[in-house]
Scaffold this active site. Sequence first.
Site, PDB file in Angstrom:
ATOM      1  N   THR A 241       0.838  -1.186   0.000  1.00  0.00           N
ATOM      2  CA  THR A 241       0.000   0.000   0.000  1.00  0.00           C
ATOM      3  C   THR A 241       0.881   1.247   0.000  1.00  0.00           C
ATOM      4  OG1 THR A 241      -1.692  -1.176   1.191  1.00  0.00           O
ATOM      5  CG2 THR A 241      -1.767   1.214   1.337  1.00  0.00           C
TER       6      THR A 241
ATOM      7  N   THR B 107      -2.689   2.825   6.385  1.00  0.00           N
ATOM      8  CA  THR B 107      -2.335   1.479   5.949  1.00  0.00           C
ATOM      9  C   THR B 107      -2.502   0.531   7.122  1.00  0.00           C
ATOM     10  OG1 THR B 107      -0.658   0.072   4.944  1.00  0.00           O
ATOM     11  CG2 THR B 107       0.151   1.813   6.407  1.00  0.00           C
ATOM     12  N   GLY B 108      -2.982  -0.657   6.844  1.00  0.00           N
ATOM     13  CA  GLY B 108      -3.197  -1.617   7.922  1.00  0.00           C
ATOM     14  C   GLY B 108      -4.361  -2.531   7.579  1.00  0.00           C
TER      15      GLY B 108
ATOM     16  N   ARG C 261     -13.890  -8.412  -1.746  1.00  0.00           N
ATOM     17  CA  ARG C 261     -13.681  -7.653  -0.501  1.00  0.00           C
ATOM     18  C   ARG C 261     -13.124  -6.257  -0.817  1.00  0.00           C
ATOM     19  NH1 ARG C 261      -8.864  -5.193   1.849  1.00  0.00           N
ATOM     20  NH2 ARG C 261      -9.065  -5.225   4.091  1.00  0.00           N
TER      21      ARG C 261
ATOM     22  N   GLY D  18     -11.450  -2.881   1.051  1.00  0.00           N
ATOM     23  CA  GLY D  18     -10.846  -2.420   2.311  1.00  0.00           C
ATOM     24  C   GLY D  18     -11.115  -0.952   2.568  1.00  0.00           C
ATOM     25  N   ASP D  19     -10.271  -0.373   3.390  1.00  0.00           N
ATOM     26  CA  ASP D  19     -10.445   1.031   3.762  1.00  0.00           C
ATOM     27  C   ASP D  19      -9.876   1.993   2.725  1.00  0.00           C
ATOM     28  OD1 ASP D  19      -7.879  -0.062   4.444  1.00  0.00           O
ATOM     29  OD2 ASP D  19      -7.426   1.796   5.498  1.00  0.00           O
TER      30      ASP D  19
ATOM     31  N   GLY E 204      -7.623  -3.279   6.889  1.00  0.00           N
ATOM     32  CA  GLY E 204      -8.646  -2.323   6.483  1.00  0.00           C
ATOM     33  C   GLY E 204      -9.948  -2.369   7.262  1.00  0.00           C
TER      34      GLY E 204
HETATM   35  N1  ASP Z   1      -5.447  -1.169   4.144  1.00  0.00           N
HETATM   36  C1  ASP Z   1      -5.255  -2.100   3.056  1.00  0.00           C
HETATM   37  C2  ASP Z   1      -6.478  -2.988   2.950  1.00  0.00           C
HETATM   38  O1  ASP Z   1      -7.094  -3.293   3.959  1.00  0.00           O
HETATM   39  C3  ASP Z   1      -4.063  -2.962   3.198  1.00  0.00           C
HETATM   40  C4  ASP Z   1      -2.767  -2.283   3.535  1.00  0.00           C
HETATM   41  O2  ASP Z   1      -2.759  -1.156   3.985  1.00  0.00           O
HETATM   42  O3  ASP Z   1      -1.705  -2.903   3.365  1.00  0.00           O
HETATM   43  O4  ASP Z   1      -6.788  -3.438   1.865  1.00  0.00           O
END
Ligand code: ASP
Length: 228
Positions: free
Chosen positions: A95, A146-147, A123, A125-126, A149
């Site tokens: 990300t 990032t994280g 799916r 994510g955020d 999501g």
């Molecule tokens: N936040 C991203 C997701 O959930 C993944 C990431 O930040 O690495 O898709």
Amino acid sequence: MDASIMEGSNLKAGAVSMVRGVKNPISLARLVMEKTEHILLAGIGAEAFAKEMKCKFETADYFYEEFRFQQWQQLKDSGKTSLDHSENKERKFGTVGAVACDAHGNLAAATSTGGMTNKKFGRIGDSPLIGAGTYANNKTCAVSCTGSGEFFIQGVVAYDISCLMEYKGMTLVEACEEVVNKKLLKLGGDGGVVAVDTNGNMAMPFNTEGMYRASMNTKQEKLIQIYR
Ligand code: ASP
């Protein structure tokens, strides 16, 4: 792939989700912001819009990464997902988030991702969700997350940081600490943010082992770090 972008001066935003083959999803998100009445386009509709806008497409080979493929092989029957920064610290590609403040205090934030490894088909994510993974408002700050999501969606993390500044008068650093190292941790969420406020103050907190991050200020002073 998912991506989103937001401008703090007018709260304009654009995002795409579940796109395949588009070479630069963040440019497509920007086109959604600039050329449509909408904020989020997904799937085949987003790809059709990309073709209409003459965006560059690449074949699957272009996006192939042996390391990511192997990572997925290890996870694919486990029902588990993983983040790029929760393991294998040698790999710096995952990300990407960016925030910026110009000389007039105008803010912008953007996030682009392939999402978590071994996520379910369909799916989201955020990262493409304004308020969760990306937010910018000239009154407060610009944030890119990032994280994992799902937790960032539950916590509406990017907007929450802005809200704590706007409604509680917290500084950027205080608001980021409160959200990333208290509220998000309580939810069980792992990850971090890059953020800048309208005076150019920066914060890049994370609650994982590391987060690839860098910044530069007006004096051209650079910071490039992985761990604490
Ligand atoms: N936040 C991203 C997701 O959930 C993944 C990431 O930040 O690495 O898709």
